[in-house]
Design a protein around this motif. Structure first.
Motif, PDB file in Angstrom:
ATOM      1  N   LEU A 123       2.877  -3.510  -1.936  1.00  0.00           N
ATOM      2  CA  LEU A 123       4.206  -2.903  -1.830  1.00  0.00           C
ATOM      3  C   LEU A 123       4.654  -2.303  -3.155  1.00  0.00           C
ATOM      4  CD1 LEU A 123       6.038  -5.434   0.500  1.00  0.00           C
ATOM      5  CD2 LEU A 123       5.351  -3.098   1.001  1.00  0.00           C
ATOM      6  N   ILE A 124       4.364  -2.991  -4.265  1.00  0.00           N
ATOM      7  CA  ILE A 124       4.725  -2.454  -5.584  1.00  0.00           C
ATOM      8  C   ILE A 124       4.132  -1.059  -5.749  1.00  0.00           C
ATOM      9  CG2 ILE A 124       4.209  -2.638  -8.050  1.00  0.00           C
ATOM     10  CD1 ILE A 124       4.619  -5.557  -7.932  1.00  0.00           C
TER      11      ILE A 124
ATOM     12  N   LEU B 139      -0.035 -12.430  -8.464  1.00  0.00           N
ATOM     13  CA  LEU B 139       0.814 -11.808  -7.451  1.00  0.00           C
ATOM     14  C   LEU B 139       0.114 -11.807  -6.099  1.00  0.00           C
ATOM     15  CD1 LEU B 139       2.182  -8.684  -9.328  1.00  0.00           C
ATOM     16  CD2 LEU B 139       3.304 -10.866  -8.946  1.00  0.00           C
ATOM     17  N   SER B 140       0.917 -11.932  -5.043  1.00  0.00           N
ATOM     18  CA  SER B 140       0.302 -11.907  -3.713  1.00  0.00           C
ATOM     19  C   SER B 140      -0.142 -10.479  -3.409  1.00  0.00           C
ATOM     20  CB  SER B 140       1.302 -12.391  -2.675  1.00  0.00           C
ATOM     21  OG  SER B 140       1.999 -11.313  -2.122  1.00  0.00           O
ATOM     22  N   PRO B 141      -1.224 -10.331  -2.621  1.00  0.00           N
ATOM     23  CA  PRO B 141      -1.719  -8.996  -2.285  1.00  0.00           C
ATOM     24  C   PRO B 141      -0.657  -8.140  -1.607  1.00  0.00           C
ATOM     25  CG  PRO B 141      -3.210 -10.690  -1.491  1.00  0.00           C
ATOM     26  CD  PRO B 141      -2.035 -11.400  -2.049  1.00  0.00           C
ATOM     27  N   VAL B 142       0.201  -8.788  -0.818  1.00  0.00           N
ATOM     28  CA  VAL B 142       1.248  -8.025  -0.141  1.00  0.00           C
ATOM     29  C   VAL B 142       2.208  -7.447  -1.176  1.00  0.00           C
ATOM     30  CG1 VAL B 142       3.144  -8.170   1.499  1.00  0.00           C
ATOM     31  CG2 VAL B 142       1.048  -9.419   1.934  1.00  0.00           C
ATOM     32  N   VAL B 143       2.575  -8.271  -2.155  1.00  0.00           N
ATOM     33  CA  VAL B 143       3.463  -7.796  -3.213  1.00  0.00           C
ATOM     34  C   VAL B 143       2.788  -6.666  -3.993  1.00  0.00           C
ATOM     35  CG1 VAL B 143       4.558  -8.446  -5.394  1.00  0.00           C
ATOM     36  CG2 VAL B 143       4.750  -9.951  -3.417  1.00  0.00           C
TER      37      VAL B 143
ATOM     38  N   VAL C  39      -1.880  -3.318   3.136  1.00  0.00           N
ATOM     39  CA  VAL C  39      -0.459  -3.089   2.904  1.00  0.00           C
ATOM     40  C   VAL C  39      -0.235  -1.725   2.245  1.00  0.00           C
ATOM     41  CG1 VAL C  39       1.592  -3.961   1.728  1.00  0.00           C
ATOM     42  CG2 VAL C  39      -0.021  -5.547   2.743  1.00  0.00           C
TER      43      VAL C  39
ATOM     44  N   ASP D 124      -6.448  -7.365   2.071  1.00  0.00           N
ATOM     45  CA  ASP D 124      -4.991  -7.543   2.039  1.00  0.00           C
ATOM     46  C   ASP D 124      -4.229  -6.396   1.374  1.00  0.00           C
ATOM     47  OD1 ASP D 124      -5.965  -9.874   2.988  1.00  0.00           O
ATOM     48  OD2 ASP D 124      -4.906 -11.183   1.595  1.00  0.00           O
TER      49      ASP D 124
END
Lengths: 336, 351
Positions: A162-163, A155-159, A273, A269
């Protein structure tokens, strides 16, 4: 391991094939003129050119930036100040209290990063080792469970950020669980301690699968007959673990430890976020400090950011040398 | 009773008895499964909820949507509520409009009579339903279609360039003997030690000087010459026998043809691994695009998501849906290509 990706591959490849045909005649001419050594240069050129421009030149420039002052990014408008940026970073009234330092944010970020790395790496290595040991047992659906623990790694760090922001928010899943257990809900990311713990927990959640895989590969490389011999002698499992598993897994554990350290020091990252460095400065780590000083804040200071990144780079170089030494020792052991 | 328990817990091996380590194993594995997949599933479930439902506490597990019914005399379907009357009876009414703490409502069966209802005395009638608008609106009305396209462009282009340049360099480093080869290898080893976060300022200045700031090429080019890729491919190409190359030279193949027609196809498995890694890397890149891209039209999905999630008033219903969209390619890689990545990591320790 060979697999073709049909369809899409062919579509993408078509123009490339044409290109490859087109460059053949000039390269054939060059091969006649310059010989095989000339061809080696041709093959190396694109990669080395990109390396040079985007890695080597910046490396050298970093020193230049760290010894100049000014808010602009263009070198022409910057003045030479020698080691003043380093002095500014390192000047402190009392080295145990970040607030007495001239660049208190740098020291706060450094202290935060240090505590973060200590807790995160310990947790990471412990959790990854336990998981690898469990996955190394003869269990049903091992492939499935191995994949389960690996899932967040992709998974991307942004995802990831946000999760977890969504889960930890006021009306989130964690508070639902708290309330159904009869506990008080909490605004997790507004609390300094909880937010700090969250950055550790979330980064362990996101990356442990990677280290688990390395450790699992190490465990599977331990010869089975050692365990069979131990079983025949009736050796108790705790002793088997201490005398066989741990020593033979040692090099892998060391590599995992250093890799986790290297990546832990650079954490940015997902934390950025998740908490944005807050509340206050409680989750401000070094990379975010460099980013904000160099690019994001109103009073930009690229020179200071460069100096801070060089100091961080020195720590990373030491860690990387440890890693190279360890993996070389591991390779030498495997070769024997 | 104890018989039943014995049957349930019986297992093969170890004389059919449960050892405490078996309990730990299964608790760890099942707990791990919930912990690893749970958050992502919760994200997906939440992404189909409308803004009103997202603001509720306690949240429901499944997304619900309020039922709307067509009522004669009104163009659009009206939202349906269950109203509890003063005598304790309940009936289903549709809302025409809300005035303060009262609502003007109508029975769908008799559209002529309007009723005045206290909003405390009613509950929305809902069924399981998906708020697909969360997905459609950001893509159509906001810039997310643009961000999506930018991300796809960056990922595909960077991966193609990575494969080409890394394989060319790996070919020269594995199949030629030339002066300075060891120096080049050493240089590549050394660059492994230079993470992006250490050269942010000067790299930005280089990209600025080449005029690539605020362009997707400014994101692509600094990332493509991966030392890991060169390593991986070189190790694999070393296993290709030199005799094949010699035979081709006998047939007057040019060096470029040898690279393109012989070595590349033979290195396909290693190229596939690198391609998968590169796609995941470039799709997930965040810090560098965040620095290089400042114009909204050039944002990638990751940067766009961060920007919208950083607003003072976060529109979570859109953010969650777009997070799911951002997750899709990676989930596809996980489902179909995961074993390439796991062998890559276990074998070469790359990430």
């Amino acid at each position: 391991m060979a697999a073709r990706l049909p369809g899409l591959g062919a579509v993408v490849a078509a123009p490339l094939v044409l290109l490859a045909r087109a460059v053949d005649p000039p390269l054939r001419w060059w091969q006649r003129v310059a010989g095989q050594g000339g061809m080696a240069a041709v093959f190396l050129l694109p990669n080395l050119a990109i390396f040079g421009v985007f890695v080597l030149v910046p490396l050298a420039l970093n020193l230049v930036y760290s010894t100049t002052a000014g808010t602009g990014i263009l070198l022409g408008g910057r003045s030479f100040v020698g080691a003043a940026q380093y002095a500014r970073l390192l000047e402190c009234g009392d080295y145990l209290d970040a607030l007495t330092c001239r660049e208190d944010m740098f020291w706060t970020a450094t202290a935060n990063t240090f505590v973060f790395v200590v807790f995160q790496v310990t947790t990471m290595v412990a959790v990854a080792t336990i998981t690898a040991l469990i996955l190394n047992r003869e269990i049903r659906g091992r492939g499935f469970f191995r994949a389960v623990f690996f899932f967040p790694v992709l998974l991307s760090p942004v995802v990831v950020g946000l999760i977890w922001r969504w889960i930890l928010q006021r009306q989130g899943l964690l508070n639902l669980i708290m309330v159904s257990l009869g506990l008080d809900p909490e605004v997790w990311l507004n609390d300094r301690t909880y937010a700090f713990a969250a950055t550790i927990g979330v980064s362990v959640w996101a990356h442990m699968g990677f280290y688990t895989l390395i450790l699992l590969a190490g465990l599977q490389a331990i010869p089975k007959d050692l365990y069979e011999a131990a079983e025949m002698d009736g050796t108790p499992p705790a002793r088997v673990f201490r005398r066989i598993t741990l020593p033979l897994l040692g090099p892998n554990l060391a590599v995992v430890l250093v890799l986790a350290l290297i990546r832990g020091v650079q954490i940015f990252d997902e934390v950025y976020v998740l908490t944005g460095g807050g509340p206050g400065t409680s989750t401000l780590y070094l990379t975010q400090y460099i980013y904000e000083v160099g690019f994001a804040s109103v009073l930009r200071n690229p020179g200071l950011a460069a100096a801070a990144s060089i100091l961080m780079g020195l720590v990373l170089v030491v860690l990387t040398l440890c890693q190279l030494r360890l993996s070389r020792r591991g390779a030498a052991r495997d070769a024997k | 009773m104890s018989r039943a328990l014995a049957f349930l817990t019986r297992r093969r091996g170890h004389g059919g008895r449960w050892h405490w380590t078996d309990v730990v194993t299964w608790v760890w594995l099942l707990g791990g499964t919930v912990l690893m997949f749970g958050p992502a599933l919760w994200l997906v479930a939440s992404s189909f909820k409308g803004p009103a439902q997202l603001a509720e506490f306690p949240p429901t597990l499944l997304p619900y949507a309020q039922i709307a019914v067509p009522v004669a005399g009104h163009d659009a379907p009206l939202p349906l509520y269950e109203v509890t009357g003063p005598d304790g009876t309940t009936r289903q009414l549709a809302e025409i409009r809300r005035i303060g703490t009262n609502a003007q409502m109508v029975d769908p069966a008799e559209p002529g009579t309007r009723l005045d209802v206290d909003i405390a005395a009613r509950r929305p009638v809902r069924e399981v339903g998906l708020a697909l608008d969360n997905y459609v609106r950001p893509l159509v009305a906001n810039d997310f279609l643009r961000f999506l396209w930018n991300s796809v462009f960056v990922t595909v282009t960077a991966t193609l360039i990575t494969l080409l340049t890394n394989s060319m360099a790996a070919f020269a480093l594995s199949k030629y003997r030339f002066r300075g080869r060891d120096a080049v290898m050493l240089l590549i080893v050394a660059t492994l030690m230079v993470p992006l976060s250490v050269i942010l300022v000067p790299l930005y200045s280089v990209v600025n000087a080449t005029g690539l700031v605020d362009t997707l090429w400014g994101v692509i080019l600094p990332t493509v010459a991966t030392p890991t890729g060169v390593f991986l491919l070189r190790q694999y190409m070393l296993t290709i026998p030199d005799e094949l190359l010699e035979a081709a030279r006998m047939d007057h193949a040019s060096e470029w043809q040898i690279y393109w027609r012989i070595v590349l196809p033979l290195a396909a498995p290693a190229l596939a691994v690198l391609a998968i890694f590169s796609v995941v890397w470039r799709w997930n890149d965040f810090l560098w695009p965040l620095i290089v891209l400042s114009r909204r039209e050039t944002y990638t999905l990751q940067v766009g998501l961060n920007t919208y999630a950083g607003e003072l008033n976060v529109q979570w219903h859109y953010i969650l849906a777009m997070t799911v969209v951002t997750m899709i390619p990676v989930v596809l890689v996980f489902v179909f290509l995961q074993r390439f990545i796991t062998t890559g990591i276990a074998g070469a320790g790359i990430k």
